[in-house]
Design a protein around this motif. Sequence first.
Motif, short mmCIF file in Angstrom:
data_model
loop_
_atom_site.label_atom_id
_atom_site.label_comp_id
_atom_site.label_asym_id
_atom_site.label_seq_id
_atom_site.Cartn_x
_atom_site.Cartn_y
_atom_site.Cartn_z
N LEU A 1 1.16 -1.10 0.16
CA LEU A 1 -0.22 0.23 0.28
C LEU A 1 1.19 1.17 0.19
CD1 LEU A 1 -3.13 -1.43 2.75
CD2 LEU A 1 -2.82 -1.23 0.12
N THR A 2 1.55 1.54 1.05
CA THR A 2 3.01 2.22 0.60
C THR A 2 3.19 2.56 -0.05
OG1 THR A 2 4.53 1.43 1.84
CG2 THR A 2 2.90 2.53 3.30
N HIS A 3 3.92 1.42 -1.35
CA HIS A 3 4.48 0.91 -2.42
C HIS A 3 3.56 1.78 -3.44
CE1 HIS A 3 6.41 0.24 -6.01
NE2 HIS A 3 5.34 0.44 -6.79
N VAL A 4 2.60 1.36 -3.55
CA VAL A 4 1.23 2.11 -4.33
C VAL A 4 1.12 3.70 -4.45
CG1 VAL A 4 -0.69 2.05 -4.81
CG2 VAL A 4 -0.28 0.07 -4.98
N GLU A 5 0.82 3.97 -2.74
CA GLU A 5 0.79 5.49 -2.50
C GLU A 5 1.35 6.32 -2.91
OE1 GLU A 5 -0.60 8.30 1.23
OE2 GLU A 5 0.83 6.52 1.00
N THR A 6 3.26 5.79 -2.51
CA THR A 6 4.40 7.03 -3.53
C THR A 6 4.18 7.10 -4.78
OG1 THR A 6 5.52 6.35 -0.96
CG2 THR A 6 6.83 7.01 -3.25
N GLU A 7 4.11 6.11 -5.80
CA GLU A 7 4.52 5.84 -7.38
C GLU A 7 3.29 6.53 -8.05
OE1 GLU A 7 7.28 4.48 -8.53
OE2 GLU A 7 8.23 5.06 -6.07
N THR A 8 2.02 5.82 -7.29
CA THR A 8 1.33 6.95 -7.59
C THR A 8 0.94 8.35 -7.54
OG1 THR A 8 -0.62 5.61 -6.99
CG2 THR A 8 -1.41 7.03 -7.67
N THR A 9 1.16 8.60 -6.52
CA THR A 9 2.59 10.70 -6.34
C THR A 9 2.53 10.67 -7.07
OG1 THR A 9 1.10 10.38 -3.56
CG2 THR A 9 2.80 11.57 -4.42
N LYS A 10 3.99 9.82 -7.51
CA LYS A 10 4.60 10.23 -8.88
C LYS A 10 4.70 10.98 -9.78
CE LYS A 10 8.92 7.99 -6.05
NZ LYS A 10 10.30 7.08 -5.92
N ALA A 11 3.79 9.45 -10.48
CA ALA A 11 2.90 9.66 -11.22
C ALA A 11 2.14 11.08 -11.64
CB ALA A 11 1.77 8.37 -12.02
N HIS A 12 1.59 11.14 -10.60
CA HIS A 12 0.33 12.64 -10.38
C HIS A 12 1.08 13.86 -10.34
CE1 HIS A 12 -2.31 15.08 -8.68
NE2 HIS A 12 -3.15 14.82 -9.12
N GLU A 13 2.74 14.00 -10.42
CA GLU A 13 3.00 14.86 -10.16
C GLU A 13 3.86 14.98 -11.62
OE1 GLU A 13 6.00 14.14 -7.11
OE2 GLU A 13 4.19 14.87 -5.47
N ALA A 14 3.91 14.06 -12.28
CA ALA A 14 4.54 13.71 -13.25
C ALA A 14 3.53 14.55 -14.48
CB ALA A 14 5.10 12.65 -13.33
N GLY A 15 2.27 14.42 -14.11
CA GLY A 15 1.41 14.60 -15.26
C GLY A 15 0.55 13.93 -15.76
N LEU A 16 0.34 12.02 -15.61
CA LEU A 16 -0.23 11.43 -16.03
C LEU A 16 -1.05 11.04 -15.42
CD1 LEU A 16 3.24 10.31 -16.34
CD2 LEU A 16 2.86 7.80 -15.99
N THR A 17 -2.17 10.54 -16.88
CA THR A 17 -3.96 10.54 -16.66
C THR A 17 -3.48 9.06 -15.03
OG1 THR A 17 -3.86 8.59 -18.48
CG2 THR A 17 -3.93 10.85 -18.36
N TRP A 18 -4.82 8.84 -14.93
CA TRP A 18 -4.70 7.95 -13.55
C TRP A 18 -4.75 6.35 -14.44
CZ3 TRP A 18 -8.97 4.30 -13.85
CH2 TRP A 18 -9.61 4.49 -14.38
N GLU A 19 -5.01 6.34 -15.65
CA GLU A 19 -5.20 5.27 -16.30
C GLU A 19 -3.31 5.34 -17.08
OE1 GLU A 19 -9.04 7.51 -18.46
OE2 GLU A 19 -7.25 8.46 -17.31
N GLU A 20 -3.09 5.99 -17.17
CA GLU A 20 -1.31 5.64 -17.49
C GLU A 20 -1.01 4.99 -16.20
OE1 GLU A 20 -0.99 9.34 -21.38
OE2 GLU A 20 -0.80 10.40 -18.57
N ALA A 21 -1.00 6.28 -14.98
CA ALA A 21 -0.53 6.16 -14.01
C ALA A 21 -0.38 4.43 -13.26
CB ALA A 21 -0.99 6.19 -12.67
N ALA A 22 -1.62 3.55 -13.88
CA ALA A 22 -1.74 2.34 -13.62
C ALA A 22 -1.16 1.44 -14.20
CB ALA A 22 -3.73 2.00 -13.98
#
Length: 330
Positions: A245-266
């Motif tokens: 869970l902490t990995h998902v939270e950390t890496e998803t936050t990075k993807a969000h900050e990089a401007g990826l859509t949620w679909e891309e981030a998945a």
Amino acid sequence: MYEDTKRELQDLGNGLYAWVQGDGSWGWSNSGLITGDDDRVLMVDTLFTGRLTADMLEAYRRAVPAAETIDVLVNTHSNGDHTYGNHLVKGARIIGSTACLEEMEERPATVVQEVVAHPEKFGAYGRFFTETMGSRFDFSDIGHLPPDETFDGTRTLEIGGRRIELTELGPAHTRGDIVIHVPDARTVYTGDLVFHGGHPIIWAGPIGNWIAACDHILGLDVDIVVPGHGAVCGKPEVQALRDYLTHVETETTKAHEAGLTWEEAAYEVGYDAFDSWLDRERIVANVANVYRTLSGGRVDPTKDEIMAQMLRYRHGAECPHDGPCGCQAH
């Protein structure tokens, strides 16, 4: 239709039992039985269908004759694979969180029966449900019997001289997740706050609440953890879930900050260390949940949109449009 799936009663000692089904994948959930010293018994959750619940009750009664009458049923949360057999213990006190009751009333068992009968009416959700569960379970004998006693926060029960502590730790997996702690047996029944051997799925969240729930469980003086899905385990498996869970939270936050859509981030947040875990498509729902939190609700994909992406992920995460996955690209 269930004979190919291993379903077994496990004696945990100290008058406690677990009913463990298969590998814990979609719909194959666990239950538990807690006995007291005066022939009173408490059951943790029912199962996805009437037949599955009846088979489990028969096994409980063979092991514990007093289980002929279930005095108390505690639902850990609202999902059907933990509640659709409640009607087979009608007459028991049924206890759940207030949020569990609310969710069950919002989505009674008849909704699933309609999805099974007419999946085409339910878009990606209908396709996903049919693929993962609808063709594997017989929902003709399910029922809707929600808790008649509810609580918020904590509640302590006494069953035959045994203290049992109920603690609400949701919203996480659902809005009203609770755990059942039996202090004298150093055992906790967690419902779907713990998946063992499979990816968890966040229907409610936020993910931080689920991480805090793991911390609560890790802080209990227990040796035995009965998860909602998967084999009976201990604290190391809870820690592994927390790490996920902490990995998902950390890496998803990075993807969000990089401007990826949620679909891309998945497709970016896959965790190689957990590739052996079942149902890896659930990462899609988990990433979507983190995006919802990070965006303050501005990114808020519907369940149908999430299910469409989960279908794509199931049919080839590396090339999401390379198969009959049912997504809109075909």
